[in-house]
Design a protein around this motif. Structure first.
Motif, PDB file in Angstrom:
ATOM      1  N   THR A  86      17.903  -3.363 -13.051  1.00  0.00           N
ATOM      2  CA  THR A  86      19.145  -3.494 -12.890  1.00  0.00           C
ATOM      3  C   THR A  86      20.348  -2.912 -12.726  1.00  0.00           C
ATOM      4  N   ARG A  88      23.558  -1.957 -13.751  1.00  0.00           N
ATOM      5  CA  ARG A  88      23.275  -0.208 -15.194  1.00  0.00           C
ATOM      6  C   ARG A  88      25.149  -0.050 -15.466  1.00  0.00           C
ATOM      7  N   TYR A 223      16.640   6.854 -13.911  1.00  0.00           N
ATOM      8  CA  TYR A 223      17.175   7.699 -13.384  1.00  0.00           C
ATOM      9  C   TYR A 223      17.283   9.109 -14.450  1.00  0.00           C
ATOM     10  N   ASP A 242      27.857   2.394 -11.134  1.00  0.00           N
ATOM     11  CA  ASP A 242      27.040   2.324 -12.025  1.00  0.00           C
ATOM     12  C   ASP A 242      26.550   3.564 -12.652  1.00  0.00           C
ATOM     13  N   SER A 243      25.854   3.275 -10.885  1.00  0.00           N
ATOM     14  CA  SER A 243      24.875   4.548 -10.725  1.00  0.00           C
ATOM     15  C   SER A 243      25.363   5.941 -10.646  1.00  0.00           C
ATOM     16  N   THR A 246      25.577   6.619 -14.704  1.00  0.00           N
ATOM     17  CA  THR A 246      23.894   6.411 -15.161  1.00  0.00           C
ATOM     18  C   THR A 246      23.317   8.122 -14.655  1.00  0.00           C
TER      19      THR A 246
END
Length: 497
Positions: A86, A88, A223, A242-243, A246
């Protein structure tokens, strides 16, 4: 599984050096905890739930003290913790030179592992540690220390069984390969990470939305499913960046960061406070100072790393929307209408980078004892204006990271369960999951557990003391003198008058 890098020839010399270092330090200590059974079944001295960095460090430190420990982890081998699942980020946020879980052994550091394979020049050129390379290091750490990790083992319940006579155990219900069993342990360590006593924190309105429209930043998800979509990311911390990055790299049509604050924090106050004094002195501080320090860091917030932020901003279809708290969200066909003070955003998907909550009652495996845990709300009332939900909900822990009873006597055996994860921070400082001081935390935990185990078995150890008969001398090392001769006798002097 064995990490591919574990076969590199440069590691053989490092591993030989580590074995020599351990031998010179007489580590690990010989086993001294007497075996026990419960209902005819063997009892593990310490069961550790979670095989990530904190769990590995705790098990290694216990082994060095001669205490047997078994780690149970629900993930497949080699995928413990967040690093290969999880998380990223491209690289770790911590400086590369921090020694992490090495427990004071130079040959066990990431640097030693890295240089053994890639050399000193490569180390000098390295900026931050790549995330997946850190996972490779932890795989090697587990292998080279021979730690007992049981993968694909999910703990479904934890029940302390203790009648107050000092012989209590904790019953762990374990699910593995489609079968359920019970494992008994004298003590249980929860090394369960950021969400160790709860889960992802999301606002109430998110729970009312169909799940196809949203995810938490800690969720395992592909993603690639966001390709071509208009994505909103709520938050401005490291996980938000980070999300967002990504999603952009996976081909999102656009990413709007919806940031409540009017500006993004610039200074990591927690980093500035870090020193050995805080590491070793926090636990002994008065309650008011503990609260003041942790509340200040929470209020100031931790800024996202510069590299993570640049990873987002280099995309032209990324937008930083400051002063944009969510007012409401409605479903409009196959899209979401997200209303903020800055206007209405039409989005296809939301990622909540909104952290974690502390709520043991929300975890089914904690059902037998969650309501009995004493929290800081039972211990301390902060000054007006310094209220802090995270700190209020934090468990009030003893010196061995053990849970304390809210009402004494209502949950015998609760102190056999130890919280070695993020919610321990207010009681013990940041020792139970972050790279900078995880070795110090593992040593504090293992030393305290060793002391508890010795105290619980004091009758056994005293009997061993009495029964010990290994002679140091045998009586043939000297010749006893005979009676004194006349010439050797000196008369008493006459008393003077």
């Amino acid at each position: 599984m064995n990490s591919p890098t574990a076969r590199h020839p440069g590691l053989a010399a490092l591993e030989a050096r580590l074995r020599e270092d351990l031998a010179w330090l007489e580590l690990p200590a010989r086993s001294w905890v007497p075996p026990r059974t419960h209902e005819g079944r063997p009892v593990v001295s310490v069961a550790i739930i979670g095989g990530g960095m904190a769990g590995l460090a705790a098990a290694a430190s216990l082994a060095h003290l001669g205490v047997d420990a078994v780690i149970f982890d629900q993930s497949p081998q080699g995928f413990e913790g967040p690093w290969a699942t999880t998380a990223r980020m491209e690289t770790l946020r911590s400086p590369k030179q921090l020694t992490g879980p090495a427990l004071g052994l130079p040959a066990l550091t990431f640097r030693a592992w890295f240089e053994a394979q890639f050399g000193g020049e490569a180390w000098a050129a390295l900026d931050k540690i790549p995330r997946l390379q850190w996972m490779d290091y932890l795989r090697w750490y587990r292998e080279v220390l021979g730690l007992d990790v049981r993968n694909d083992h999910r703990i479904t319940s934890i029940v302390p069984l203790d009648d107050g006579d000092g012989d209590g155990v904790v019953a762990l219900s374990v699910s593995h390969a489609g079968r359920d069993s019970v494992v008994y342990a004298r003590h249980v360590v929860l090394a369960t990470g950021r969400d160790g006593l709860g889960g992802p924190s999301v606002p109430a309105f998110a729970k009312a939305l169909p799940k196809r429209f949203w995810a938490h930043s800690s969720d395992e998800m592909d993603y690639g499913t966001l390709r071509g979509k208009r994505v909103g990311v709520i938050g401005a911390g490291a996980s938000a960046m980070d999300s967002a990055a990504t999603a952009l790299e996976a081909g999102a049509a656009s990413v709007d960061l919806l940031i409540r604050r009017a500006d993004i924090p610039r200074v990591n106050k927690g980093k500035g406070a870090g020193n050995p004094g805080l590491t070793h002195g926090h636990a002994a501080l008065p309650d008011a100072w503990k609260w003041r320090i942790r509340h200040y860091i929470n209020v100031q917030q931790v800024p996202p790393p510069r590299g993570s932020t640049l990873r987002v901003s280099r995309h032209e279809n990324a937008r930083f929307n400051l002063g944009s708290p969510i007012l409401d969200v409605t479903v409009a066909g196959n899209a979401l209408h997200v209303r903020t003070p800055q206007g209405l955003f039409e989005l296809d998907f939301l990622v909540f980078a909104t952290g974690f909550n502390i709520d043991p009652a929300s975890r089914p495996e904690f059902a037998s004892f969650a309501r009995h845990i004493r929290t800081w709300s039972d211990r301390y009332t902060p000054p007006a204006g310094d209220e802090d939900r995270e700190l209020t909900d934090s468990p009030d822990l003893g010196p061995a990271f053990e849970f304390l009873e809210k009402t004494p006597g209502t949950c015998p055996g609760l102190a056999r369960i130890h919280c070695f994860c993020a919610p321990a921070t207010l009681s013990h400082g940041a020792l139970s999951g972050d790279i900078p001081a995880v070795s110090d935390g593992a040593k504090r935990l293992s030393l305290a557990l060793a002391a508890v185990l010795y105290r619980e078995d004091i009758g056994h150890h005293y009997a061993n003391l009495e029964a010990f008969e290994e002679p140091e001398v045998f009586g043939d090392e000297w010749t006893p003198a005979g009676p004194p001769t006349t010439s050797a006798v000196h008369p008493e002097p006459e008393p003077q008058r």
